[in-house]
Scaffold this motif. Structure first.
Motif, PDB file in Angstrom:
ATOM      1  N   UNK A  54      18.119  21.540  17.679  1.00 35.78           N
ATOM      2  CA  UNK A  54      19.166  22.181  17.702  1.00 35.78           C
ATOM      3  C   UNK A  54      18.056  23.813  16.888  1.00 35.78           C
ATOM      4  N   UNK A  55      17.691  23.102  16.241  1.00 35.10           N
ATOM      5  CA  UNK A  55      15.863  24.157  16.349  1.00 35.10           C
ATOM      6  C   UNK A  55      15.196  24.849  17.315  1.00 35.10           C
ATOM      7  N   UNK A  56      15.018  23.230  18.083  1.00 38.52           N
ATOM      8  CA  UNK A  56      13.159  22.885  18.611  1.00 38.52           C
ATOM      9  C   UNK A  56      14.218  23.861  19.769  1.00 38.52           C
ATOM     10  N   UNK A  57      15.723  23.747  20.102  1.00 36.55           N
ATOM     11  CA  UNK A  57      15.900  23.801  21.511  1.00 36.55           C
ATOM     12  C   UNK A  57      15.622  25.721  21.854  1.00 36.55           C
ATOM     13  N   UNK A  58      16.682  26.184  20.310  1.00 38.35           N
ATOM     14  CA  UNK A  58      17.148  27.303  20.150  1.00 38.35           C
ATOM     15  C   UNK A  58      15.656  28.323  20.466  1.00 38.35           C
ATOM     16  N   UNK A  59      14.069  27.345  19.555  1.00 37.28           N
ATOM     17  CA  UNK A  59      13.221  28.576  19.381  1.00 37.28           C
ATOM     18  C   UNK A  59      13.192  28.336  20.763  1.00 37.28           C
ATOM     19  N   UNK A  60      13.223  27.540  21.514  1.00 37.74           N
ATOM     20  CA  UNK A  60      12.367  27.743  23.164  1.00 37.74           C
ATOM     21  C   UNK A  60      13.060  27.913  23.768  1.00 37.74           C
ATOM     22  N   UNK A  61      14.247  28.681  23.868  1.00 39.77           N
ATOM     23  CA  UNK A  61      14.851  29.279  24.719  1.00 39.77           C
ATOM     24  C   UNK A  61      15.009  31.090  24.108  1.00 39.77           C
ATOM     25  N   UNK A  62      14.825  30.707  23.619  1.00 40.57           N
ATOM     26  CA  UNK A  62      14.825  32.527  22.557  1.00 40.57           C
ATOM     27  C   UNK A  62      13.141  32.734  22.569  1.00 40.57           C
ATOM     28  N   UNK A  63      12.344  31.618  22.887  1.00 36.15           N
ATOM     29  CA  UNK A  63      10.874  32.486  23.957  1.00 36.15           C
ATOM     30  C   UNK A  63      10.507  32.788  24.704  1.00 36.15           C
ATOM     31  N   UNK A  64      11.684  32.510  25.843  1.00 37.62           N
ATOM     32  CA  UNK A  64      11.909  33.367  27.037  1.00 37.62           C
ATOM     33  C   UNK A  64      11.949  34.498  27.400  1.00 37.62           C
ATOM     34  N   UNK A  67      15.996  36.495  27.243  1.00 40.64           N
ATOM     35  CA  UNK A  67      16.484  35.929  26.609  1.00 40.64           C
ATOM     36  C   UNK A  67      16.890  36.451  24.985  1.00 40.64           C
ATOM     37  N   UNK A  68      18.410  36.468  25.327  1.00 42.96           N
ATOM     38  CA  UNK A  68      18.348  37.303  24.224  1.00 42.96           C
ATOM     39  C   UNK A  68      19.660  36.412  22.925  1.00 42.96           C
ATOM     40  N   UNK A  69      19.876  35.648  22.998  1.00 40.43           N
ATOM     41  CA  UNK A  69      20.569  34.617  22.113  1.00 40.43           C
ATOM     42  C   UNK A  69      20.806  33.315  22.671  1.00 40.43           C
ATOM     43  N   UNK A  70      20.268  32.474  21.696  1.00 43.43           N
ATOM     44  CA  UNK A  70      20.317  30.968  22.146  1.00 43.43           C
ATOM     45  C   UNK A  70      21.066  30.835  21.043  1.00 43.43           C
ATOM     46  N   UNK A  71      22.117  29.559  21.064  1.00 44.00           N
ATOM     47  CA  UNK A  71      22.939  28.579  19.959  1.00 44.00           C
ATOM     48  C   UNK A  71      23.201  27.356  20.935  1.00 44.00           C
ATOM     49  N   UNK A  72      22.456  26.301  19.768  1.00 42.73           N
ATOM     50  CA  UNK A  72      23.025  25.101  20.326  1.00 42.73           C
ATOM     51  C   UNK A  72      24.631  24.259  19.940  1.00 42.73           C
ATOM     52  N   UNK A  73      24.919  23.564  20.269  1.00 43.20           N
ATOM     53  CA  UNK A  73      26.363  22.747  19.397  1.00 43.20           C
ATOM     54  C   UNK A  73      26.066  21.530  19.431  1.00 43.20           C
ATOM     55  N   UNK A  92      13.697  30.402  33.396  1.00 40.17           N
ATOM     56  CA  UNK A  92      13.631  29.441  33.635  1.00 40.17           C
ATOM     57  C   UNK A  92      13.769  28.561  31.976  1.00 40.17           C
ATOM     58  N   UNK A  93      15.274  28.486  32.282  1.00 42.38           N
ATOM     59  CA  UNK A  93      15.883  28.466  31.403  1.00 42.38           C
ATOM     60  C   UNK A  93      15.429  25.947  30.989  1.00 42.38           C
ATOM     61  N   UNK A  94      16.034  25.860  31.849  1.00 46.04           N
ATOM     62  CA  UNK A  94      15.359  24.359  32.142  1.00 46.04           C
ATOM     63  C   UNK A  94      14.372  24.026  32.595  1.00 46.04           C
ATOM     64  N   UNK A  95      13.384  24.666  32.788  1.00 47.25           N
ATOM     65  CA  UNK A  95      11.846  24.169  32.676  1.00 47.25           C
ATOM     66  C   UNK A  95      11.655  24.168  31.484  1.00 47.25           C
ATOM     67  N   UNK A  96      12.153  25.201  30.472  1.00 53.33           N
ATOM     68  CA  UNK A  96      11.241  25.522  29.426  1.00 53.33           C
ATOM     69  C   UNK A  96      11.929  24.575  27.978  1.00 53.33           C
ATOM     70  N   UNK A  97      13.128  24.235  28.256  1.00 51.14           N
ATOM     71  CA  UNK A  97      13.649  22.672  28.165  1.00 51.14           C
ATOM     72  C   UNK A  97      12.794  21.271  28.140  1.00 51.14           C
TER      73      UNK A  97
END
Length: 764
Positions: A54-64, A67-73, A92-97
């Motif tokens: 979850x932390x990795x996903x949120x960091x990858x998206x927040x770095x774009x 992007x102002x907010x990213x939260x994984x469930x 590019x959300x999917x590309x970042x992930x």
């Protein structure tokens, strides 16, 4: 357009207007417009399975950029991203992930009722259990004194049994660990994989060279117990997910739209605000809207929790998911399907786990530090024992034991498993959680403040003097009231004849929260609302008691006096008593007249109340309590309560509240009974207690076990059993939340009513 295929962000699609949509346009099409240039996109990330993921996903998206907010469930494998589009491109959300090692696609509520992950876990668990059980039987013979060729034969048989467990069952951990290492990062599965492979490799080395010990039982038992914990965690999350899927199933796939071309069936995603939709008897309402034609009864249990049918006529507000029972209705859509109340309920159910409360942030930080700390301790243990004993075999065994016993599964499960169970229990009680951190904040409150209309009362007043009101004035009042969702406006519409409202809207219709409605017709200004505001002068406090009065005024001249009667919400008295038994101070903040508020407060036995408050007054009162170190739970509905709900330490609103009120609240209760407020408080306190217990269990386990492992007193098999038992203990402790009877929590020290809540006169 298909929005489920991985890599769809790079595809060109046909836009609804018939043109070609690039990646930016496509992302805009599948995103929700939150206003102010902010958009929300929901992504499905099936491969996340722990706090580190979850932390990795949120960091990858927040770095774009943007992007102002990213939260994984974790339960829904869903990630919510809020972003702002650039001048010529979208992030590019999917590309970042994908660059971070996670495949993803746009989230959809269409879910397979039987998760393939569950089947995969069960198969892996069965293989690991079979192999571990048989290896353990052979190990007992070795421990009992088998020597020479017999012991060697048992070791080779154990190796043969361990191999399928390592290859088949271990791949769940190995694949995750390898994916992380390929991207230059670690997760919880890395040390687990290293420990299992090292135990198997060392055991195979000893078997080949005729050593007296082998740890095949440790490697397979570790996999077996880890898979038990992971399967239990998956089952609990699937239970929470099934509640979401059940809500999603209430939304129809499409609806019959009525337009200039006649009637046609369209997918629900194509229904836009303003579209006329025909709903036959027996069908569910597809989107939020207003009834334009027809009369029927609605099953509103999905919203209110009550199964009693409600009448629906022209002007009635309807919400997605309601069941049309008796007659056809034509509604005018007020929102798209993704912005409907049913979609909001689904998002609230999913959000319960996503909050980052103090304990959750602490657990996430501990899990993030886990891999480097464990690897360092294991390496130092190996080097230390090697320098002391010069025995590399014993040193490796101790390092393996350290890697195994320090698995942070218990710490990683300590908070989220309780939040999942708590969200499920609250949902069963008719309470939706909009933010997981709210559970922790709710357990901390010492003061509960209630709004009156729509909260302590049902908020569905009816016009008691409609027979004595001039029909023309009543029709005019209904025409003005049609632009508001206030309960009194709804009552006026219900009292007026269906044909009296008309289609022509009033000009410059404005709603003033806490005051009323103002509109223009020609050169005249009409006001409908509180007498003092409508007439522009102070009115003497009458003796209406429970009754509320609104005036219809034209250019300062009274046209009609509308008298309303409301009834107390079910369970109000018992809820107030339960809250007091818990030691909470209880008060009322209301914009209604003092006589009406005083009558209700007296009926409920509440001494602290404030009447005739504007929204800003409520915020100031809550701010004063906060400055006095009180933590306030505000319970209210309506547009005028939204600032107070946002200002409180934690807030709650009924499902019938206005959209702004629901969005500002941390909890939404679906049932008409006010008992949901006390239920939520008691469950939150119990959940907080269990989280603290789980932290104590997880931290205490490591504090005791790690020194023993480093000192060489724990072998790999014992480490595997101890680590797994700690995870199972945390899960079992969390499940106790479902067995706590309502109202059984110890009461706090009685809280006195804050001086700011003492009775005051009108207008203060």
């Amino acid at each position: 357009m298909s929005c489920c295929a991985p890599g769809a962000e790079a595809a060109l699609e046909i836009s609804p207007a018939g043109g070609v949509a690039g990646p930016r346009e496509e992302l805009l099409l599948v995103s929700r417009d939150l206003g102010g240039g902010l958009f929300q996109t929901d992504l499905s990330v099936p491969e996340i399975h722990c706090a580190s993921c979850m932390a990795t996903v949120e960091r990858a998206l927040s770095a774009l950029s943007g992007v102002e907010y990213a939260r994984a469930n974790l339960s829904m494998k869903r990630t919510v991203v809020k972003w702002r589009p650039g001048a010529d491109k979208a992030p590019d959300l999917i590309g970042a992930l994908r660059a971070a090692g996670y495949e993803s696609h746009f989230f959809t509520t269409d879910t397979d009722p039987r998760s393939p992950e569950y089947s995969r876990l069960i198969k892996a668990l069965a293989v690991a259990g079979f192999c571990a059980m048989n290896i353990m039987l052979l190990s007992v013979s070795v421990w009992s004194g088998a020597e020479g060729g017999t012991r060697q034969a048992f070791h080779w048989i154990s190796a043969a049994l361990a191999l399928p467990a390592i290859v088949y069952s271990g791949r769940i951990f190995f694949s995750s660990a390898w994916a992380a290492l390929r991207k230059g990062r670690t997760n919880m599965d890395v040390p687990i994989s290293i420990g299992v492979l090292m135990a198997f490799g060392l055991s195979l080395y000893d078997t080949i060279h005729g050593g007296p010990h082998a740890y095949f039982d440790a490697a397979t038992s570790l996999l077996f117990f880890l898979l038990i914990g992971r399967t239990l965690d998956h089952v609990m999350r699937e239970k929470a997910r099934s509640a979401v899927a059940g809500l999603a199933s209430l939304a129809p796939r499409g609806a019959i739209v009525v337009d200039a071309d006649g009637r046609r069936y369209v997918p629900i995603a194509e229904i836009r605000p303003g579209t006329s939709v025909l709903i036959a008897a027996g069908d569910r309402v597809p989107v939020d809207g207003i009834v334009m034609e027809g009369a029927s009864e609605l099953d509103c249990s999905v919203v209110t929790g009550e199964s009693a049918p409600r009448p629906a006529i022209a002007g009635t507000l309807v919400q997605a998911g309601l069941l049309n029972l008796t007659g056809p209705l034509t509604i005018r859509a007020a929102a798209e399907a993704k912005d409907s109340f049913l979609a909001e309920m689904i998002r609230m159910m999913e959000a319960a786990e996503g909050g980052r409360a103090r304990y959750r942030r602490l657990a996430d930080r501990a899990s993030a530090l886990y891999s480097p700390v464990v690897h360092t301790i294991a390496l130092l243990s190996f080097l230390g024992w090697l320098s002391i004993t010069r025995d590399w075999h014993a040193s490796v065994s101790i390092a393996i034991a350290v890697l195994i016993i320090t698995c942070p599964c218990a710490l990683g499960l300590a908070v989220p498993i309780v939040q999942v169970v708590a969200a499920r229990r609250l949902f069963e009680r008719g309470v939706m959680v909009r933010d997981g951190s709210a559970l922790e904040r709710l357990a901390e409150v010492d003061t509960v403040l209630f709004d009156k209309t729509g909260t302590l009362t049902l908020g569905r007043p009816h016009l008691v003097n409609s027979a004595s009101v001039d029909p023309g004035a009543l029709a005019l009042a209904a025409k003005i009231a049609s632009g508001s969702r206030h309960p009194m406006s709804v009552a006026i519409l219900a009292a007026a004849s269906a044909g009296s409202v008309g289609e022509a809207p009033m000009n410059n219709l404005v709603e003033y929260p806490g005051r009323g409605l103002e509109a223009r017709m020609g050169t005249s200004i009409f006001r409908l609302g509180r007498p003092e505001w409508a007439l522009g002068r102070k009115m003497p406090d009458g003796a209406d008691g429970w009754l509320s009065v609104s005036l219809l005024v034209q250019d300062g001249q009274q046209l009609a006096r509308l008298v309303f009667e409301d009834i107390m919400r079910g369970g109000a008295r018992s809820t107030i008593e339960r809250l007091r038994q818990q030691g909470l101070g209880v008060g009322i903040l209301s914009g209604d007249r003092r006589s009406a508020v005083a009558g209700l407060a007296s009926n409920l036995g509440i001494d602290g109340f404030t009447a005739e408050m504007l929204p800003s007054d409520k915020v100031e009162r809550i701010a004063a309590l906060t400055a006095a170190h009180s933590k306030v739970l505000m319970v209210g509905d309506g547009l005028n309560d939204a600032p107070a709900l946002a200002a409180a330490h934690v807030s709650m609103a009924p499902a019938t509240a206005a959209d702004v009120g629901r969005n500002a609240a941390d909890f939404v209760f679906l049932k008409e009974s006010l008992a949901s407020v006390a239920d939520a408080y008691e469950i939150s306190r119990h959940a907080g207690k269990l989280i603290r217990q789980n932290f104590a269990l997880a931290v205490g386990y490591n504090a005791i076990a790690v020194p023993f492992a480093v000192c060489g007193y724990i072998t790999p098999p014992v480490a595997a059993v101890a680590m797994s038992l700690s995870s199972l203990l945390v899960v079992a402790n969390a499940l106790r939340l479902g067995h706590a009877p309502s109202g059984n929590l110890p009461a706090r020290q009685a809280a006195s009513v804050h001086p700011d809540l003492q009775p005051i006169g009108a207008g203060s």
